[in-house]
Design a protein around this motif. Sequence first.
Motif, short mmCIF file in Angstrom:
data_model
loop_
_atom_site.label_atom_id
_atom_site.label_comp_id
_atom_site.label_asym_id
_atom_site.label_seq_id
_atom_site.Cartn_x
_atom_site.Cartn_y
_atom_site.Cartn_z
N PRO A 108 0.82 -1.20 0.00
CA PRO A 108 0.00 0.00 0.00
C PRO A 108 0.86 1.26 0.00
CG PRO A 108 -0.85 -1.57 1.59
CD PRO A 108 0.46 -2.13 1.09
N GLY A 109 0.58 2.16 -0.93
CA GLY A 109 1.29 3.42 -1.01
C GLY A 109 2.69 3.35 -1.59
N LYS A 110 3.07 2.20 -2.10
CA LYS A 110 4.43 2.05 -2.65
C LYS A 110 4.36 1.57 -4.10
CE LYS A 110 6.75 1.04 1.73
NZ LYS A 110 7.68 0.12 2.44
N PRO A 115 5.32 -8.91 8.59
CA PRO A 115 4.32 -7.89 8.23
C PRO A 115 4.72 -7.06 7.01
CG PRO A 115 4.59 -7.99 10.60
CD PRO A 115 5.63 -8.90 10.01
N GLU A 116 6.01 -6.84 6.83
CA GLU A 116 6.45 -6.04 5.68
C GLU A 116 6.33 -6.78 4.35
OE1 GLU A 116 8.14 -6.63 8.53
OE2 GLU A 116 10.30 -6.88 8.15
N ASP A 117 5.96 -8.06 4.39
CA ASP A 117 5.68 -8.79 3.15
C ASP A 117 4.25 -8.55 2.66
OD1 ASP A 117 7.53 -11.52 4.55
OD2 ASP A 117 8.21 -10.12 3.01
N THR A 118 3.45 -7.83 3.45
CA THR A 118 2.08 -7.54 3.05
C THR A 118 2.06 -6.72 1.77
OG1 THR A 118 1.25 -7.61 5.32
CG2 THR A 118 -0.02 -6.31 3.72
N ALA A 119 1.36 -7.23 0.76
CA ALA A 119 1.32 -6.59 -0.55
C ALA A 119 0.40 -7.39 -1.47
CB ALA A 119 2.73 -6.54 -1.16
N ILE A 120 0.12 -6.81 -2.62
CA ILE A 120 -0.48 -7.57 -3.71
C ILE A 120 0.67 -8.16 -4.52
CG2 ILE A 120 -1.96 -7.53 -5.73
CD1 ILE A 120 -3.34 -5.08 -4.52
N TYR A 121 0.60 -9.45 -4.78
CA TYR A 121 1.67 -10.15 -5.49
C TYR A 121 1.21 -10.46 -6.91
CZ TYR A 121 4.47 -10.68 -1.30
OH TYR A 121 5.26 -10.43 -0.19
N TYR A 122 2.11 -10.19 -7.84
CA TYR A 122 1.86 -10.39 -9.26
C TYR A 122 3.00 -11.21 -9.88
CZ TYR A 122 -0.83 -6.01 -8.62
OH TYR A 122 -1.69 -5.02 -8.18
N CYS A 123 2.70 -11.85 -11.00
CA CYS A 123 3.79 -12.39 -11.81
C CYS A 123 3.66 -11.86 -13.23
CB CYS A 123 3.82 -13.91 -11.79
SG CYS A 123 2.35 -14.68 -12.44
N GLN A 163 -3.72 -10.93 -3.04
CA GLN A 163 -3.41 -10.18 -1.83
C GLN A 163 -2.81 -11.08 -0.76
OE1 GLN A 163 -3.93 -6.68 -0.96
NE2 GLN A 163 -2.66 -7.36 0.77
N VAL A 164 -1.68 -10.66 -0.22
CA VAL A 164 -1.06 -11.33 0.92
C VAL A 164 -1.03 -10.35 2.08
CG1 VAL A 164 1.08 -12.32 1.82
CG2 VAL A 164 0.34 -12.88 -0.51
N THR A 165 -1.60 -10.74 3.20
CA THR A 165 -1.62 -9.91 4.39
C THR A 165 -1.01 -10.69 5.54
OG1 THR A 165 -3.63 -8.79 3.64
CG2 THR A 165 -3.04 -8.56 5.96
N VAL A 166 0.03 -10.13 6.12
CA VAL A 166 0.72 -10.76 7.24
C VAL A 166 0.45 -9.92 8.48
CG1 VAL A 166 2.88 -11.69 8.13
CG2 VAL A 166 2.49 -11.57 5.66
N SER A 167 -0.34 -10.46 9.38
CA SER A 167 -0.75 -9.69 10.55
C SER A 167 -1.20 -10.63 11.65
CB SER A 167 -1.91 -8.76 10.17
OG SER A 167 -2.40 -8.09 11.31
#
Length: 128
Positions: free
Chosen positions: A41-43, A88-96, A123-127
């Motif tokens: 998010p935001g990056k 937690p910093e791995d939280t992101a949308i992952y694409y190939c 979507q990957v959310t680590v929390s």
Amino acid sequence: QSQFVESGGGLVQPGGSLRLSCAASGFTLDGFAIGWFRQAPGKGREGVSCISNDGNSIAYTDSVHGRFTMSRDDAKNTVYLQMNSLKPEDTAIYYCAAVGGAYYECSGDVSPNRGHHWGQGTQVTVSS
């Protein structure tokens, strides 16, 4: 329409694992180097890993090295990303995306500008 279809994302606690899949739709993986990317998010979108067209060369960005493992199964027209020890910093949308041909030398920091056949991501959310 030629694109990838990503799946396998979800919510996981820190230290947990997920296995992402990326299936090619409308084209064959054969002959392509493939990259995994993520966008938090935001990056901006960033390269995570890359596998050569023959699967013999795999590269990872420093932040995931030793925790993530990329693989491919051309018979299934699919690439995978096994993610362990998630943070937690791995939280992101992952694409190939396809990033090169037979002579492309993979880098873990592969630029998204090289990508083709983008999918919708997973979507990957680590929390906790």
